[in-house]
Design an enzyme around this catalytic site. Structure first.
Site, PDB file in Angstrom:
ATOM      1  N   HIS A  45       0.556  -1.139   0.261  1.00 34.13           N
ATOM      2  CA  HIS A  45      -0.026   0.562  -0.176  1.00 34.13           C
ATOM      3  C   HIS A  45       0.763   1.165   0.213  1.00 34.13           C
ATOM      4  O   HIS A  45       1.708   1.630   0.994  1.00 34.13           O
ATOM      5  CB  HIS A  45      -0.596   0.448   1.090  1.00 34.13           C
ATOM      6  CG  HIS A  45      -1.717   0.892   0.679  1.00 34.13           C
ATOM      7  ND1 HIS A  45      -1.974   2.199   1.246  1.00 34.13           N
ATOM      8  CD2 HIS A  45      -3.711   0.823   0.934  1.00 34.13           C
ATOM      9  CE1 HIS A  45      -2.808   3.562   1.538  1.00 34.13           C
ATOM     10  NE2 HIS A  45      -3.818   2.537   0.514  1.00 34.13           N
TER      11      HIS A  45
ATOM     12  N   GLU B 229      -4.165   1.770  -7.447  1.00 37.05           N
ATOM     13  CA  GLU B 229      -4.537   3.560  -6.334  1.00 37.05           C
ATOM     14  C   GLU B 229      -3.380   4.391  -6.854  1.00 37.05           C
ATOM     15  O   GLU B 229      -2.470   4.531  -6.204  1.00 37.05           O
ATOM     16  CB  GLU B 229      -4.317   2.716  -4.835  1.00 37.05           C
ATOM     17  CG  GLU B 229      -5.364   1.424  -4.522  1.00 37.05           C
ATOM     18  CD  GLU B 229      -5.308   1.412  -3.195  1.00 37.05           C
ATOM     19  OE1 GLU B 229      -6.785   1.575  -2.652  1.00 37.05           O
ATOM     20  OE2 GLU B 229      -4.399   1.534  -2.369  1.00 37.05           O
TER      21      GLU B 229
HETATM   22  P1  PGA Z   1      -9.298   6.268   0.154  1.00 38.08           P
HETATM   23  O1  PGA Z   1      -8.531   5.033   0.654  1.00 38.08           O
HETATM   24  O2  PGA Z   1     -10.888   4.827   0.502  1.00 38.08           O
HETATM   25  O3  PGA Z   1     -10.377   6.836   1.485  1.00 38.08           O
HETATM   26  O4  PGA Z   1      -9.405   6.995  -0.706  1.00 38.08           O
HETATM   27  C1  PGA Z   1      -7.967   4.122  -0.586  1.00 38.08           C
HETATM   28  C2  PGA Z   1      -6.984   3.230  -0.121  1.00 38.08           C
HETATM   29  O5  PGA Z   1      -5.975   3.590  -0.042  1.00 38.08           O
HETATM   30  O6  PGA Z   1      -6.236   1.683  -0.274  1.00 38.08           O
END
Ligand code: PGA
Length: 282
Positions: free
Chosen positions: A131, A201
């Site tokens: 992440h 992401e």
């Molecule tokens: P968010 O986070 O939906 O609050 O933007 C997503 C993540 O970091 O997995």
């Protein structure tokens, strides 16, 4: 029909009471929307200290459903054929539990860390690795992420490998090359995955309310599928791509409609059980 995979990442939020309430409410909402939820595989990744408790709560829920079944069928639990029992157990699971990270060693002098084996023993079935918050605050590079994914896999956890570029890389139009490199280096070589999950992401979208356009997500999902299938994971039986970054109950359906997107990784909005259920039902 392939189920969509909706993953909640609670990050460093929640406590025993809140997790307990969230789970009970989710079970209630899921039972209300039972048919629609058959198309959804939900995974919840709480902070690690909650995993065991939540697993126990889900187990209690399974037992309650078995008792209910035996009452209705006017039989004792012992008399339910094993196959049927396994089926009821599987159907009674409202969501699977995942970890937000894991160490790549099984044990050792790593103060503050938890191994994939420990998390698996606690009841986790998935583990997020790489992440962007781990990459940023814990300086985890692609090589470490790859080792974590391998250890997760070896300990019966399905790794959810995250990739994503920052705003600067995107403005310089280097995002495709950046993700290509992250993929090649973060997915471990020589591992025969049953299931490989990649979460795209973009860092500039996480927690900002800014979501890439459908074209931008589509372009990236296509690249991820092409690179992963041809270069790194010929041997994966199943390959899943998630999108994550400011997903909420209003934009979920539109994102899920994009080609090559098989599910979502949801941060902030997943803390609210009603919102998360709406996302699951999108
Ligand atoms: P968010 O986070 O939906 O609050 O933007 C997503 C993540 O970091 O997995």
């Amino acid at each position: 029909m392939k189920k969509k995979l909706i993953v909640a990442n609670w990050k460093m939020n929640s406590n025993f009471d809140e997790a307990d309430d969230w789970t009970s409410k989710f079970v209630e909402l899921r039972n209300k929307n039972y048919t629609a939820m058959q198309n959804v595989e939900a995974v919840v990744c709480p902070p690690s200290f909650l995993i065991n408790n939540m697993d126990m709560q889900l187990l209690d829920n399974s037992f309650a459903e078995i008792e209910e079944f035996s009452k209705e069928a006017k039989t004792t639990i012992e008399e339910i054929p094993e196959e049927e029992l396994t089926e009821i157990m599987a159907e009674s699971i409202p969501f699977y539990i995942g970890a937000q990270d894991c160490h790549f060693e099984n044990a050792g002098a790593f103060t503050g860390d938890l191994s994939a084996k420990m998390l698996s023993d606690m009841g986790a079935r998935f583990a997020i690795v790489g992440h962007s918050e781990r990459r940023k605050y814990h300086l985890e590079n692609n090589e470490i992420v790859g080792k974590k994914a391998k250890s997760a896999f070896e300990n019966d956890l399905t790794p959810i490998i995250c990739v994503g570029e920052n705003q600067e890389t995107r403005s310089l139009r280097g995002h495709l090359e950046f993700i290509y490199k992250q993929l090649i280096l973060s997915v471990p070589k020589g591992v025969k995955f049953n299931r490989l999950i990649i979460a795209y992401e973009p860092i500039w979208s996480i927690g900002t309310g800014v979501v890439p356009s459908a074209e931008e997500i589509h372009e990236m999902a296509e690249l991820i599928r092409r690179v992963t299938e041809s270069k790194i994971a010929e041997s994966a039986n199943e390959f899943v791509i998630l999108y994550g970054g400011s997903v909420d109950e209003k934009n979920a359906a539109q994102i899920l409609n994009i080609d090559n997107i098989d599910g979502l990784l949801v941060g902030g909005a997943s803390l609210d059980v009603e919102k998360f259920m709406k996302i699951c039902l999108s």
